[in-house]
Design a protein around this motif. Structure first.
Motif, PDB file in Angstrom:
ATOM      1  N   LEU A 223       0.832  -1.197   0.000  1.00 32.41           N
ATOM      2  CA  LEU A 223       0.000   0.000   0.000  1.00 32.41           C
ATOM      3  C   LEU A 223       0.867   1.246   0.000  1.00 32.41           C
ATOM      4  O   LEU A 223       1.745   1.411   0.861  1.00 32.41           O
ATOM      5  CB  LEU A 223      -0.925   0.006   1.221  1.00 32.41           C
ATOM      6  CG  LEU A 223      -2.079  -0.993   1.206  1.00 32.41           C
ATOM      7  CD1 LEU A 223      -2.865  -0.917   2.512  1.00 32.41           C
ATOM      8  CD2 LEU A 223      -3.017  -0.736   0.029  1.00 32.41           C
ATOM      9  N   ILE A 224       0.641   2.109  -0.957  1.00 40.32           N
ATOM     10  CA  ILE A 224       1.320   3.399  -1.029  1.00 40.32           C
ATOM     11  C   ILE A 224       0.257   4.476  -1.089  1.00 40.32           C
ATOM     12  O   ILE A 224      -0.579   4.483  -1.988  1.00 40.32           O
ATOM     13  CB  ILE A 224       2.251   3.468  -2.249  1.00 40.32           C
ATOM     14  CG1 ILE A 224       3.337   2.394  -2.160  1.00 40.32           C
ATOM     15  CG2 ILE A 224       2.878   4.864  -2.360  1.00 40.32           C
ATOM     16  CD1 ILE A 224       4.292   2.377  -3.337  1.00 40.32           C
ATOM     17  N   ASP A 225       0.268   5.350  -0.096  1.00 36.63           N
ATOM     18  CA  ASP A 225      -0.770   6.388   0.027  1.00 36.63           C
ATOM     19  C   ASP A 225      -2.166   5.772   0.044  1.00 36.63           C
ATOM     20  O   ASP A 225      -3.121   6.314  -0.530  1.00 36.63           O
ATOM     21  CB  ASP A 225      -0.666   7.414  -1.117  1.00 36.63           C
ATOM     22  CG  ASP A 225       0.615   8.213  -1.063  1.00 36.63           C
ATOM     23  OD1 ASP A 225       1.147   8.383   0.047  1.00 36.63           O
ATOM     24  OD2 ASP A 225       1.086   8.666  -2.126  1.00 36.63           O
ATOM     25  N   GLY A 226      -2.253   4.592   0.679  1.00 45.49           N
ATOM     26  CA  GLY A 226      -3.545   3.931   0.826  1.00 45.49           C
ATOM     27  C   GLY A 226      -4.034   3.202  -0.397  1.00 45.49           C
ATOM     28  O   GLY A 226      -5.147   2.690  -0.414  1.00 45.49           O
ATOM     29  N   LYS A 227      -3.178   3.122  -1.428  1.00 47.44           N
ATOM     30  CA  LYS A 227      -3.581   2.456  -2.669  1.00 47.44           C
ATOM     31  C   LYS A 227      -2.639   1.288  -2.955  1.00 47.44           C
ATOM     32  O   LYS A 227      -1.431   1.387  -2.704  1.00 47.44           O
ATOM     33  CB  LYS A 227      -3.575   3.443  -3.836  1.00 47.44           C
ATOM     34  CG  LYS A 227      -4.564   4.593  -3.663  1.00 47.44           C
ATOM     35  CD  LYS A 227      -4.504   5.555  -4.832  1.00 47.44           C
ATOM     36  CE  LYS A 227      -5.484   6.708  -4.644  1.00 47.44           C
ATOM     37  NZ  LYS A 227      -5.424   7.666  -5.777  1.00 47.44           N
ATOM     38  N   PRO A 228      -3.175   0.163  -3.474  1.00 49.52           N
ATOM     39  CA  PRO A 228      -2.322  -0.993  -3.758  1.00 49.52           C
ATOM     40  C   PRO A 228      -1.358  -0.718  -4.900  1.00 49.52           C
ATOM     41  O   PRO A 228      -1.742  -0.165  -5.936  1.00 49.52           O
ATOM     42  CB  PRO A 228      -3.334  -2.092  -4.129  1.00 49.52           C
ATOM     43  CG  PRO A 228      -4.540  -1.358  -4.606  1.00 49.52           C
ATOM     44  CD  PRO A 228      -4.589  -0.088  -3.812  1.00 49.52           C
ATOM     45  N   TYR A 229      -0.100  -1.121  -4.682  1.00 50.64           N
ATOM     46  CA  TYR A 229       0.921  -0.936  -5.708  1.00 50.64           C
ATOM     47  C   TYR A 229       1.585  -2.289  -5.964  1.00 50.64           C
ATOM     48  O   TYR A 229       2.377  -2.777  -5.159  1.00 50.64           O
ATOM     49  CB  TYR A 229       1.966   0.081  -5.262  1.00 50.64           C
ATOM     50  CG  TYR A 229       3.103   0.264  -6.243  1.00 50.64           C
ATOM     51  CD1 TYR A 229       2.904   0.975  -7.422  1.00 50.64           C
ATOM     52  CD2 TYR A 229       4.357  -0.294  -6.005  1.00 50.64           C
ATOM     53  CE1 TYR A 229       3.931   1.139  -8.333  1.00 50.64           C
ATOM     54  CE2 TYR A 229       5.393  -0.141  -6.910  1.00 50.64           C
ATOM     55  CZ  TYR A 229       5.183   0.583  -8.073  1.00 50.64           C
ATOM     56  OH  TYR A 229       6.203   0.732  -8.974  1.00 50.64           O
ATOM     57  N   PRO A 230       1.255  -2.944  -7.102  1.00 50.94           N
ATOM     58  CA  PRO A 230       1.834  -4.258  -7.392  1.00 50.94           C
ATOM     59  C   PRO A 230       3.193  -4.139  -8.070  1.00 50.94           C
ATOM     60  O   PRO A 230       3.429  -3.222  -8.863  1.00 50.94           O
ATOM     61  CB  PRO A 230       0.803  -4.874  -8.345  1.00 50.94           C
ATOM     62  CG  PRO A 230       0.225  -3.698  -9.062  1.00 50.94           C
ATOM     63  CD  PRO A 230       0.247  -2.541  -8.096  1.00 50.94           C
ATOM     64  N   SER A 231       4.072  -5.072  -7.754  1.00 49.00           N
ATOM     65  CA  SER A 231       5.354  -5.138  -8.444  1.00 49.00           C
ATOM     66  C   SER A 231       5.749  -6.600  -8.604  1.00 49.00           C
ATOM     67  O   SER A 231       5.555  -7.415  -7.700  1.00 49.00           O
ATOM     68  CB  SER A 231       6.444  -4.372  -7.689  1.00 49.00           C
ATOM     69  OG  SER A 231       6.563  -4.830  -6.357  1.00 49.00           O
TER      70      SER A 231
END
Length: 275
Positions: A223-231
């Motif tokens: 979670l980055i800034d409350g949003k999911p960030y896939p890598s």
């Protein structure tokens, strides 16, 4: 009739539970709009429901159930239901994370006549657009256009329309596969070599449409800034479809990180690579 609607709500709730377990996207098909007045227009939406269902990549909520449950949910908002424990949550009962929206642009059905004026048969062609609405955010994809070939000569208008729609089946299947990437999860690490995951078991088998040779990327989600960030952290290849519910995969890349994060109970997502 109200009892019927409650049964529909319960049915869709059960579909939600299944989708969470198998991680299949839940897709609804809304009633199509139409630029033409034709009694054969319903065949287009029926074909879309058929194709979406046959991909085996989705839990499908057909438009009839959707409309009935939506009517019931609107009824539950009245004062009679304000304090009722039976009130259903709209996002759960409707189930669909995405709604497929269609618009029929052309529905040509015409008779082919003999020289004496009698009808020899019927031909048809259809044009329509599809777009996908993400229920939670309201975001909509750009409309995709579909144009059938002209059907062969058929004995009835209905059969002519259905034959015309058959010509568009491959393109529809390709559209849904690319629009909805198939995702699943790692259920178990089967083999470890040199502190790396070598073979893993993923959720989803024949019922998902997996086959030997399919490749998947493995992603971590933070979670980055409350949003999911896939890598991406690795890659898998299906080596054995173990029945309806599971598939065995060889880890071709990222085995050490996959093992570490799996053992730490982190959420890892496996996404089918569409060629």
């Amino acid at each position: 009739m109200r009892n019927l609607y409650f049964l529909l709500v319960l049915l869709l709730n059960s579909l939600v539970g299944y989708s969470q377990a198998a991680t299949k996207p839940v897709v609804g098909v809304a009633a199509f709009t139409s630029e033409v007045d034709s009694k054969y227009s319903g065949a287009v939406a029926e074909k879309v429901v058929q194709i979406v269902t046959n991909t085996r990549r989705f839990t499908v909520v057909d438009r009839t159930s959707y409309d009935k449950v939506k009517e019931e949910l609107e009824f539950q908002k009245t004062e009679a239901f304000l304090d009722s424990k039976n009130t259903a949550k709209q996002d759960v009962a409707l189930a669909a994370q995405n709604m497929i929206i269609g618009n029929i642009l052309k529905m040509s059905v015409y008779a082919i006549k003999n020289t004496d004026g009698t009808v020899n048969g019927y031909k048809s062609s259809v044009a329509f657009t599809l777009k996908v609405n993400e229920v939670e955010t309201g975001q909509t994809t750009e409309a995709e256009s579909f144009q059938t070939s002209v059907s062969p000569l058929m004995l009835s208008p209905e059969s002519a329309v259905n034959e015309a729609l058959k010509s568009i089946e491959p393109k529809l299947s390709e559209y849904f596969i690319k629009t909805f990437p198939l995702t699943t999860k790692i259920s178990k690490v089967l083999t470890v070599k040199k502190e790396s995951a070598a073979v893993v078991l993923i959720s989803g088998g024949k019922e998902f449409g997996f086959k030997e040779g399919d490749k998947l990327i493995v992603e971590k989600n933070e979670l980055i800034d409350g949003k999911p960030y896939p890598s991406q952290i690795g890659e898998l290849k299906v080596v054995k479809v173990a029945g309806n519910d599971f598939s065995e995969c060889a880890v071709s890349d990222g085995g050490k990180e996959i093992l570490s994060r799996f053992n730490a109970a982190e959420k890892l997502t496996c996404k089918l690579i569409v060629k």
